[in-house]
Design an enzyme around this catalytic site. Structure first.
Site, short mmCIF file in Angstrom:
data_model
loop_
_atom_site.label_atom_id
_atom_site.label_comp_id
_atom_site.label_asym_id
_atom_site.label_seq_id
_atom_site.Cartn_x
_atom_site.Cartn_y
_atom_site.Cartn_z
N ASP A 41 -7.86 4.23 -16.88
CA ASP A 41 -9.02 3.32 -16.89
C ASP A 41 -10.23 4.03 -16.30
O ASP A 41 -10.16 5.21 -15.94
CB ASP A 41 -8.72 2.04 -16.12
N ASP A 48 -13.00 3.45 -13.19
CA ASP A 48 -13.28 2.66 -11.99
C ASP A 48 -14.70 2.94 -11.53
O ASP A 48 -15.02 4.08 -11.18
CB ASP A 48 -12.30 3.05 -10.87
N ASP A 64 -12.82 -1.13 -14.64
CA ASP A 64 -12.87 -1.90 -13.38
C ASP A 64 -14.25 -1.73 -12.77
O ASP A 64 -14.69 -0.60 -12.52
CB ASP A 64 -11.82 -1.39 -12.38
N1 CTP Z 1 -7.31 -0.61 -6.28
C1 CTP Z 1 -7.60 -1.60 -5.37
N2 CTP Z 1 -7.47 -2.91 -5.72
C2 CTP Z 1 -7.06 -3.25 -6.97
C3 CTP Z 1 -6.76 -2.25 -7.91
C4 CTP Z 1 -6.91 -0.92 -7.52
O1 CTP Z 1 -7.97 -1.30 -4.24
N3 CTP Z 1 -6.94 -4.53 -7.27
C5 CTP Z 1 -7.45 0.79 -5.87
C6 CTP Z 1 -6.10 1.48 -5.85
O2 CTP Z 1 -5.51 1.38 -4.58
C7 CTP Z 1 -6.43 2.89 -6.21
C8 CTP Z 1 -7.78 2.82 -6.92
O3 CTP Z 1 -8.21 1.48 -6.81
O4 CTP Z 1 -6.57 3.61 -5.02
C9 CTP Z 1 -7.67 3.25 -8.33
O5 CTP Z 1 -6.67 2.51 -9.00
P1 CTP Z 1 -6.20 2.79 -10.48
O6 CTP Z 1 -7.35 2.76 -11.41
O7 CTP Z 1 -5.10 1.85 -10.77
O8 CTP Z 1 -5.53 4.23 -10.38
P2 CTP Z 1 -6.11 5.69 -10.55
O9 CTP Z 1 -5.71 6.44 -9.35
O10 CTP Z 1 -7.58 5.65 -10.87
O11 CTP Z 1 -5.28 6.23 -11.75
P3 CTP Z 1 -5.74 6.33 -13.30
O12 CTP Z 1 -6.44 7.64 -13.39
O13 CTP Z 1 -4.49 6.30 -14.11
O14 CTP Z 1 -6.63 5.17 -13.57
MN MN Z 2 -8.32 4.41 -12.40
MN MN Z 3 -8.48 0.87 -11.83
#
Ligand code: CTP
Ligand code: MN
Ligand code: MN
Length: 512
Positions: free
Chosen positions: A333, A335, A436
């Site tokens: 995703d 962020d 996100d």
């Molecule tokens: N996070 C959070 N609260 C949420 C969802 C996510 O604080 N409701 C934080 C997670 O703890 C994480 C960060 O946001 O540290 C990123 O989460 P995520 O996008 O799920 O993972 P990534 O590490 O970015 O992996 P990817 O590259 O696959 O997206």
């Molecule tokens: Mn992510």
């Molecule tokens: Mn995320």
């Protein structure tokens, strides 16, 4: 160190009463810093001896303190003390003699009765086995992930993939403790600057339990683990993996569907399974959301969001966080963290941004949450520190990324210029991407940045370290000192690490 006084809480009068004042015992021997080993001594005797020593003017600190000069233990061998110190976060214990002195309790009792530190004699010292075959750097692996550097690329890929499959399987069984144990073992191996070749090397490492050791041994000896292979072949694991990959579906829902006999996405559709709006969107865009998002796509989406934000609040900033900030070239995703230097200006911004993106046809799905974190209060902090969910204005959405607008370089899965293959062989010029968005008040930005940069394993251990070693609570809003009952402000991630007495770990080395 800037400190914000804790806001008193009217609902909870006991929190308004100040804690009893303890005048610190004056330090008479600043060059002698003791650490008392709890193993075999027990917590209450350790507490008793600690206060005795402090009353006599000695400093007593924890195992992770770099100031410790004298490690005192009762009934342990030198090797046991080394092991215990390492487990407790000491990363400078050194069998070759440059670390603190490892001493028997006799040194302590003699010093207490002398009223000053007595000369160390050979009979006070605990013997330590020197392992010559292990290079020096290899033995220094800290117990907490946040005390270690974990780069994206590491030398133990086959081992960590196997351990992470075990962690995933345990999570699918709702065995959180077991899952955590395998994840922690994998994280340790990711932080090693060498490839593990023999199972004997593991004995010097923290967090590697018996089961993890067995899996590692199988992979080292046979190239694969029979246990991991059989899990990967199992119908339950495969089904759980498929279902939990649907946006909005967690382990609980996936387990229920499995018990009801559902096995495929077609089953979900055919059985008219009751789905939330989020899950419907997840299922509808399943194939697109399986394709990794690449950095150029994440940056393009960041620019669109920046444009939207600028319209409503000039001067607001949009920061790419999550895996991309840790240096990953692709992710599941995008962020984005949004803030404005003038605190309060950001209130209500997300709703406007979402409406505008929606009006442009750029959102395939969105759900938003208003900020429910009105004031930083003690109880709030204690409650929310245990959960990873924060309470900013945020939106978990699905973005429609159009390749024809803005010259975006496409990621894997897109076959021809300006088009992506759909599951039915047709081509189209856009794809669905999970997005996100989080809006944070400026004073909480550093905490939000640290919290949303991840990795999840890094964040989890950072919070555990705060609680267990520092008596502090950390979440994506604030850092709270539970004994001093104060919030510790921070204008950067570096300052947060400083508050915690941790060496700064840059985002690229938080890939635990
Ligand atoms: N996070 C959070 N609260 C949420 C969802 C996510 O604080 N409701 C934080 C997670 O703890 C994480 C960060 O946001 O540290 C990123 O989460 P995520 O996008 O799920 O993972 P990534 O590490 O970015 O992996 P990817 O590259 O696959 O997206
Ligand atoms: Mn992510
Ligand atoms: Mn995320």
């Amino acid at each position: 160190m800037s400190q914000v006084p804790v806001k008193k809480r009217s609902r909870c009068p006991q929190h308004a009463t100040p804690p009893p004042v303890h005048l610190e015992d004056p330090v008479r021997f600043p060059d002698t810093v003791l650490c008392l080993v709890e193993k075999r001594m027990g917590a209450s005797r350790r507490a008793f001896l600690t206060s005795l020593a402090r009353r006599r003017g000695f400093c007593v600190e924890g195992a992770d303190s770099k100031r410790v000069t004298h490690v005192v233990s009762e009934g342990n061998s030198g090797d046991e003390v080394m092991e215990w110190m390492k487990r407790k976060g000491s990363c400078w214990m050194d069998a070759l003699g440059s670390g603190p002195a490892l001493l028997d309790l006799s040194w302590f009792t003699e010093s207490m009765s002398a009223g000053q530190p007595v000369e160390i004699e050979p009979r006070h010292r605990l013997g330590v086995t020197i392992r010559k075959e292990e290079p020096e750097g290899r033995r220094q692996v800290a117990a907490y992930i946040c005390q270690r550097r974990t780069p994206l690329a590491h030398c133990n890929q086959a081992l960590t993939v196997a351990l992470e499959t075990m962690a995933e399987e345990a999570r699918f069984c709702s065995s959180e403790g077991r899952s955590l144990a395998f994840s922690r073992a994998a994280s340790v191996l990711k932080s090693l600057p060498w490839a593990v070749r023999r199972v004997q090397e593991l004995s010097a490492l923290p967090c590697i339990g018996e089961h993890s050791k067995k899996i590692i041994q199988e992979v080292l000896e046979d190239g694969t683990s029979a246990e991991v292979e059989s899990i990967k072949q199992s119908e339950r694991y495969q089904t759980m993996e498929l279902f939990t990959q649907i946006f909005g579906v967690g382990v609980k829902t996936a387990s229920r569907w499995y018990r009801e006999g559902l096995r495929t996405l077609a089953d979900l559709k055919a059985q008219h399974t009751k789905l939330s709006r989020e899950q419907q969107a997840g299922l509808q865009h399943f194939e697109d959301l399986q394709i990794p998002v690449v950095r150029s796509e994440a940056e393009a989406i960041g620019q669109v969001v920046q444009k939207a934000v600028e319209q409503f609040l000039p001067g607001a900033s949009v920061t790419l966080t999550g895996g991309f900030r840790r240096g990953k070239q692709s992710g599941h995703d995008v962020d984005l963290l949004i803030t404005h230097p003038e605190e309060g200006q950001e209130v209500g911004l997300l709703r406007k941004v979402i409406s505008w993106l929606d009006s442009q046809g750029l959102l395939l799905y969105h759900s938003s949450q208003r900020n429910t974190f009105y004031a930083l209060e003690e109880q709030e902090m204690l409650d929310s520190s245990t959960s990873t969910m924060d309470r900013f204005e945020r939106s978990f959405s699905i973005f429609r990324l159009d390749y024809l607008s803005g010259g975006i370089q496409r990621g894997a899965g897109s076959q021809e210029p300006g088009s992506i293959m759909s599951g039915f062989g047709a081509t189209r010029s856009w794809k669905a991407v999970r997005l996100d968005l989080v809006v944070t008040p400026y004073s909480q930005f550093s905490f939000a940045l640290l919290g949303w940069t991840g990795s999840k394993n890094f964040e989890r251990d950072l919070r555990r370290f705060c609680k267990q070693e520092k008596k502090m609570a950390l979440n994506s809003h604030a850092l709270y000192h539970m004994e001093q009952k104060i919030f510790l402000a921070a204008a950067s991630e570096e300052e947060i690490f400083q508050h915690l007495g941790l060496e700064y770990i840059p985002p690229e080395e938080r890939n635990a």
